[in-house]
Design a protein around this motif. Structure first.
Motif, mmCIF file in Angstrom:
data_model
loop_
_atom_site.group_PDB
_atom_site.id
_atom_site.type_symbol
_atom_site.label_atom_id
_atom_site.label_comp_id
_atom_site.label_asym_id
_atom_site.label_seq_id
_atom_site.Cartn_x
_atom_site.Cartn_y
_atom_site.Cartn_z
ATOM 1 N N ALA A 126 -1.041 63.048 37.150
ATOM 2 C CA ALA A 126 -0.574 63.516 38.454
ATOM 3 C C ALA A 126 -1.072 64.912 38.797
ATOM 4 O O ALA A 126 -1.142 65.270 39.983
ATOM 5 N N ASN A 127 -1.472 65.690 37.790
ATOM 6 C CA ASN A 127 -1.729 67.110 38.046
ATOM 7 C C ASN A 127 -3.090 67.636 37.605
ATOM 8 O O ASN A 127 -3.444 68.757 37.965
ATOM 9 N N HIS A 128 -3.842 66.834 36.854
ATOM 10 C CA HIS A 128 -5.128 67.360 36.374
ATOM 11 C C HIS A 128 -6.179 67.194 37.475
ATOM 12 O O HIS A 128 -6.927 66.210 37.524
ATOM 13 N N VAL A 129 -6.251 68.177 38.337
ATOM 14 C CA VAL A 129 -7.093 68.132 39.532
ATOM 15 C C VAL A 129 -8.571 67.890 39.232
ATOM 16 O O VAL A 129 -9.247 67.198 40.008
ATOM 17 N N PRO A 130 -9.138 68.378 38.122
ATOM 18 C CA PRO A 130 -10.567 68.150 37.889
ATOM 19 C C PRO A 130 -10.935 66.706 37.528
ATOM 20 O O PRO A 130 -12.125 66.380 37.444
ATOM 21 N N LEU A 131 -9.943 65.829 37.327
ATOM 22 C CA LEU A 131 -10.219 64.486 36.810
ATOM 23 C C LEU A 131 -11.155 63.701 37.728
ATOM 24 O O LEU A 131 -10.907 63.558 38.917
ATOM 25 N N VAL A 170 -13.274 70.763 44.266
ATOM 26 C CA VAL A 170 -12.563 69.727 43.514
ATOM 27 C C VAL A 170 -13.343 68.409 43.579
ATOM 28 O O VAL A 170 -13.682 67.945 44.669
ATOM 29 N N PRO A 171 -13.625 67.778 42.435
ATOM 30 C CA PRO A 171 -14.335 66.502 42.462
ATOM 31 C C PRO A 171 -13.416 65.365 42.902
ATOM 32 O O PRO A 171 -12.192 65.432 42.722
ATOM 33 N N ASP A 172 -14.003 64.328 43.457
ATOM 34 C CA ASP A 172 -13.249 63.114 43.751
ATOM 35 C C ASP A 172 -12.971 62.353 42.470
ATOM 36 O O ASP A 172 -13.697 62.477 41.475
#
Length: 432
Positions: A126-131, A170-172
């Motif tokens: 839910a929170n690891h934005v770079p994923l 931020v990657p998609d």
């Protein structure tokens, strides 16, 4: 035993050493590179070992120092562990990995999570934005835990949007692999919402999940239809029939960049297969290279429609088609026609390199698969005279009964080589 040598200074690997690592002391002989040169490491691989809680807690103290870490392979790391050990061990690793701001790929395949042990996964997802690339294959999730995973990914989309609004790059989320998890139709509304939120996803693999007709319709219409940049879709070994096949046919034109469509062993039905083939013939999927359509009750009419599409300008890059287990004769003239088309494509590619990086010697990348399990095409024309609605109801009732019997069988725990190869390929690719 010494650790396997890394392929280069940027990789730390204990891959498939079958080590039983219970404590920090057990790790000491192997983890030198994690402490001596942490900032140079971009990939870690603990897969194929079994890690205890104390070992994971020790690893978690080292992970935040890996400031250049891009990918983490944690597949098959809890074999033989008690159910109670997995949540704290997983929580320690994932909490630490959230501090790795360059981490874009995580592989958690072949770990038995299920509803009781999925909770530590949720904060990370839910929170690891770079994923960017997520692998959750063969984890025993079931529909309830599947809903929680999908909801976490939906929340991730919100976090990514917030970060972009704050000016971050931020990657998609590009890759979602979640097969062999018995997600079933009941979790598909949540998954559809997640995919709708991540509209730039490129690869989706959700094979062997016991998803039935209504679930496929929901997933397609409310979710994947919004993913207009989709390049690879693999839903093999779920249940479509005519109704869901028609939904696929409706959605197909939206995926103009689609390269591979894998819906083998999905019981498309004769008319469903025809609908999909005719949709491909409309010319909206000109980048399609691979079609996996085996064991779907496709008949001669569907085959003819597919050849028509392949022979024209609709799918000019088609190079590989899997059709075994369908309902037409191996002597059907359209088989020879399709073989001729695909052979010509291969010859042209060898001369022009039209498919960069593809191995021309790999027989699984070109032509037709072996057609050794074809069924005889139904000759009884009376079915064509029946009311279509009654026919569809009868067909779907039969298939649902078959699905009930199939779901009584245990899910195979073998590793998915296709998923492993995809993860390896993405791992080798440059992350931009």
């Amino acid at each position: 035993m010494a650790s396997s040598a890394p392929s280069d200074a940027t990789t730390f690997s204990l891959r498939n050493l079958a080590l039983k690592l219970n404590t920090a002391e057990d790790l000491t002989p192997y983890i030198g590179p994690l402490t001596s040169s942490p900032t140079t490491i971009t990939h870690i691989d603990f897969s194929g070992n079994t890690l205890g809680v104390a070992a994971c807690e020790h690893i978690s103290t080292l992970l935040p120092n890996l400031t250049s870490l891009r990918s983490a392979n944690l597949a098959d790391i809890f074999t033989g562990r008690l159910l109670a050990e997995i949540p704290p061990a997983l929580d320690a690793l994932l909490t630490a990995l959230r501090k790795c701001e360059e981490l874009e790929e995580i592989n958690l395949n072949d770990n038995a999570f299920g509803l009781n042990t999925v909770e530590p996964l949720r904060p990370f997802l839910a929170n690891h934005v770079p994923l960017r690339h997520l692998y959750l294959n063969n984890n025993g999730l079931g529909p309830a835990a599947g809903i929680l995973v999908a909801q976490s990914l939906d929340q991730l989309a919100e976090r990514k949007a917030e970060a972009r609004k704050a000016g971050q790059q931020v990657p998609d989320l590009e890759t979602v692999v979640c097969g062999r998890n018995r997600l079933e139709a009941g979790s598909m509304a949540a998954w559809a919402k997640a995919f709708s939120a991540h509209g730039n996803v490129k690869t989706v693999k959700m094979v062997q999940n016991g998803i039935r007709i209504e679930g496929i319709v929901t997933l397609m219409r409310d979710g994947l239809a919004k993913c207009t940049g989709l390049e690879l879709l693999d839903l093999q070994d779920n249940t479509f029939t005519l109704k869901a096949s028609r939904t696929v046919a409706e959605v197909l034109p939206r995926w103009e960049g689609l390269v591979e469509l894998a819906v083998g062993d999905c019981l498309l039905s004769a008319r469903g297969g025809l609908a999909v083939a005719e949709a491909l013939g409309k010319g909206n999927n000109g980048k399609v290279e691979v079609l996996r359509l085996g064991f779907n009750e496709i008949d001669g009419k569907g085959l003819a429609a597919l050849v028509k599409a392949a022979n024209g300008k609709a799918i000019p890059r088609l190079r590989r088609v899997e059709l075994n287990g369908n309902k037409f004769s191996e002597d059907d003239e359209n088989i020879e026609a399709l073989q001729t088309i695909l052979s010509k494509r291969k010859e042209e590619s060898e001369a022009s390199d039209a498919y960069p990086g593809l191995d021309h010697e790999d027989e699984n990348s070109w032509g037709l698969d072996e057609l050794d399990e074809l069924e005889d095409e139904d000759s009884d024309e009376e079915d064509e005279q029946e009311n279509e609605a009654d026919e569809v109801d009868a067909e779907e009732a039969r298939i649902v009964r078959d699905a009930d019997l199939a779901e009584e069988e245990p899910v195979s725990q073998k590793k998915d080589n296709d998923v492993d190869e995809l993860a390896a390929a993405l791992g080798k690719a440059e992350i931009k």
